[in-house]
Motif scaffolding. Structure first.
Motif, mmCIF file in Angstrom:
data_model
loop_
_atom_site.group_PDB
_atom_site.id
_atom_site.type_symbol
_atom_site.label_atom_id
_atom_site.label_comp_id
_atom_site.label_asym_id
_atom_site.label_seq_id
_atom_site.Cartn_x
_atom_site.Cartn_y
_atom_site.Cartn_z
ATOM 1 N N GLY A 1 51.276 -38.139 -17.486
ATOM 2 C CA GLY A 1 50.396 -37.069 -17.816
ATOM 3 C C GLY A 1 50.496 -36.428 -16.320
ATOM 4 N N THR A 2 51.195 -36.929 -15.128
ATOM 5 C CA THR A 2 50.820 -37.336 -13.716
ATOM 6 C C THR A 2 52.050 -37.196 -13.070
ATOM 7 N N PRO A 3 52.989 -35.836 -12.833
ATOM 8 C CA PRO A 3 54.487 -35.607 -11.925
ATOM 9 C C PRO A 3 54.508 -37.293 -11.143
ATOM 10 N N LEU A 4 55.256 -37.932 -10.885
ATOM 11 C CA LEU A 4 55.228 -38.539 -9.342
ATOM 12 C C LEU A 4 55.699 -37.717 -8.499
ATOM 13 N N GLY A 5 54.719 -38.035 -7.654
ATOM 14 C CA GLY A 5 54.363 -37.416 -6.278
ATOM 15 C C GLY A 5 52.769 -37.134 -5.992
ATOM 16 N N GLN A 6 52.411 -37.077 -7.251
ATOM 17 C CA GLN A 6 50.895 -37.209 -7.077
ATOM 18 C C GLN A 6 50.200 -38.492 -7.751
ATOM 19 N N TRP A 7 50.693 -38.626 -7.860
ATOM 20 C CA TRP A 7 49.712 -40.377 -8.648
ATOM 21 C C TRP A 7 48.497 -41.011 -7.447
#
Length: 532
Positions: free
Chosen positions: A340-346
């Motif tokens: 539910g969270t894109p890569l780069g915001q994990w």
């Protein structure tokens, strides 16, 4: 490293990491009691020190656990993940194959791996995320005839010098720059990035030199290891491969599949933590859109959100109401399909989920039964409990510093003392001040939020370049985070490598001194040469 068992090695007893942290915690409590009622004032920073009570002292470690619960959960799941990987025997066999192919040239890996970790540090503050690499590198270096300390050096110093020379690291130079721009102080990002690169290259060169010298010495004579026999025995029991090394090994098809997934796990983790959008790369959030939503909040809502046992409870007029505007993402992009969270915001929650899922996948690929997967995962997570507790207890020091007001006392008084000093004195004084505060507040983002609104305007008022002040913060904080016992990443990583804190200090102290001197010289020259 198997030859070390035949070498006479003194069994050295030293304080455990837990004892060292508890002693530091007790010292903070005692100092706060001695300074109880002491007032401090510097512009908007004012207050009095509140002496620690028995309750705040005993609860500090528990509150530290609450503060670090995301990291602790990540470490436990990582332990289960590594347990399943080890159960398939893919990692041990793969390391043996790698060492055989290197044919004695393992030293070439050291500067390369350290450069990779340094890149992670300078771009996105890679620190806690490195915990999973300690076991891997320790096992690799032991198999190659070194010791687990050599493996820990690669991870800790590599990522550490990267954070020290932060360029676009949002958790260090990013937050520090934002704190100043929010106050109307212009920050020259070219100076931040350029000076960050200089600090990075110099500190990296120093660190690689010391690591290579130590590794060569241990390879030639295993008795030269700084590790005690107890530490060597513990690391060998955890990571040495006891099988007959005379037999040429090869990977099975299942083991190759496990290693591909194992490699992908860490590659995706690294990619997921880099703030790509801040760097202008939007590939992972393509197709996303957002809109603003405004909601009404009351004083009770604010109190509930910001109430914290370590900071006290925020008290507001119950009749206060306000509007809160938040940005809501309608579609986070294609890479958000899994968490539910894109890569780069994990962050740690997403990484924990990632390793949990891949642990199950690796178990299936490795041919483990359902019972084997569950039992092995739980055993691996259990093996990490000592690491989890070390991380939690180390956070307690920072919690107690904040709750007693000691952090603000040191900062306010030091700012008053630095006011009106020449460039070189100001630079060295600021570095030493932030060096001290970093021991007590190991979080770069937390220290930036606390210190920059004071030291940044002070530098600007004295006619110095605020961008250099940001790099003084980054360098001082980075040097301390190579050695501080209040860092959960350091203490947890050392515990994974079966290395006592005292052993690490014995090696790292000379590196810290060398890098600190180099940083102060570079920053002093910059402060004099670069105009505001």
């Amino acid at each position: 490293m198997s030859d070390t068992t035949a070498q006479p090695k003194k069994k050295r007893k030293m304080l455990t990491s837990f004892s060292i942290i508890f002693i530091l915690l007790a010292l903070v409590a005692i100092i706060s009691i001695l300074l109880n009622g002491t007032s401090f004032h510097y512009e908007d920073i004012q207050g009095t020190v509140t002496g620690a009570t028995l309750g705040s002292f005993t609860m500090a470690s528990v509150n530290g656990f609450k503060d670090a619960v995301d990291v602790c959960l990540f470490v436990m799941v990582l332990g289960g993940f590594l347990g399943i990987v080890n159960k398939t025997d893919a990692l041990a066999t793969g390391i043996d194959v790698l060492v055989a192919k290197m044919n004695g040239n393992e030293l070439k890996l050291i500067p390369i791996l350290m450069a990779i970790f340094a890149f992670g540090g300078t771009t996105y503050g890679m620190c806690e995320e490195t915990v999973g690499f300690y076991a891997l590198l320790s096992a690799t270096m032991i198999a190659a005839g070194y010791d687990s300390l050599s493996g820990a050096m690669i991870v800790l110093l590599g990522a550490g010098v990267g954070c020290l020379g932060s360029t676009v690291n949002p958790f260090a130079t990013g937050i520090a720059s934002s704190a100043l721009t929010d106050m109307g102080i212009k920050v020259n990002q070219a100076v931040v990035i350029g000076l960050g690169l200089v600090l990075l290259v110099v500190s990296y060169a120093i660190a690689v030199f010391f690591v290579l010298q130590y590794a060569k010495r241990v390879k030639a004579d295993p008795s030269k290891s700084l590790m005690s026999q107890d530490e060597i025995d513990a690391s060998l029991a955890s990571y040495a491969n006891d099988s007959d090394s005379s037999q040429k090994k090869s990977l099975t098809g299942k083991q190759k599949g496990v290693l591909w997934v194992f490699a992908a796990a860490f590659i995706i983790m690294v990619i997921s933590f880099v703030p790509w959008e801040d760097l202008g790369v939007n590939a992972f959030v393509a197709g996303s859109s957002s809109h603003d939503e405004t909601t009404t909040v009351t004083a009770a809502d604010i109190e509930q959100q910001y109430s914290d046992d370590s900071l006290g409870t925020l008290k507001l007029d119950k009749n206060v109401k306000g509007k809160l505007t938040t940005t809501v993402t309608d579609n986070a992009g294609w890479s958000a399909f899994l968490t539910g969270t894109p890569l780069g915001q994990w962050y740690f929650a997403e990484s924990t989920t990632w390793f949990l899922l891949l642990a199950i996948l690796i178990g299936i690929i490795g041919g483990l039964s359902e019972h084997e997967i569950v039992d092995t995962f739980m055993a691996g997570a259990g093996d990490m409990m000592s690491v989890v507790m070390i991380i939690a207890v180390s956070r307690g020091v920072s919690v107690l510093m904040k709750s007693t007001g000691l952090a603000n006392l040191v900062l306010a008084n030091s700012a008053n003392a630095l006011n009106g000093t020449p460039a070189v004195v100001f630079t060295i004084g600021s570095f030493l001040l932030l060096f001290l505060l970093s021991f007590l507040i190991p979080s770069t983002s937390g220290l930036a939020t606390l210190s920059m609104p004071i030291l940044g305007p002070l530098a600007a008022r004295l006619g110095f370049n605020p961008a250099i002040m940001i790099m003084i913060f980054s360098a001082a904080c980075g040097v301390v985070n190579l050695i501080t016992p209040t860092s959960g990443a350091i203490m947890g990583g050392l515990a994974l490598s079966r290395i006592e804190y005292g052993t690490w200090v014995k090696f790292a102290l000379k590196i810290v001194v060398a890098i600190s001197v180099a940083c102060m010289v570079i920053l002093s020259i910059a402060m004099v040469a670069i105009p505001a």
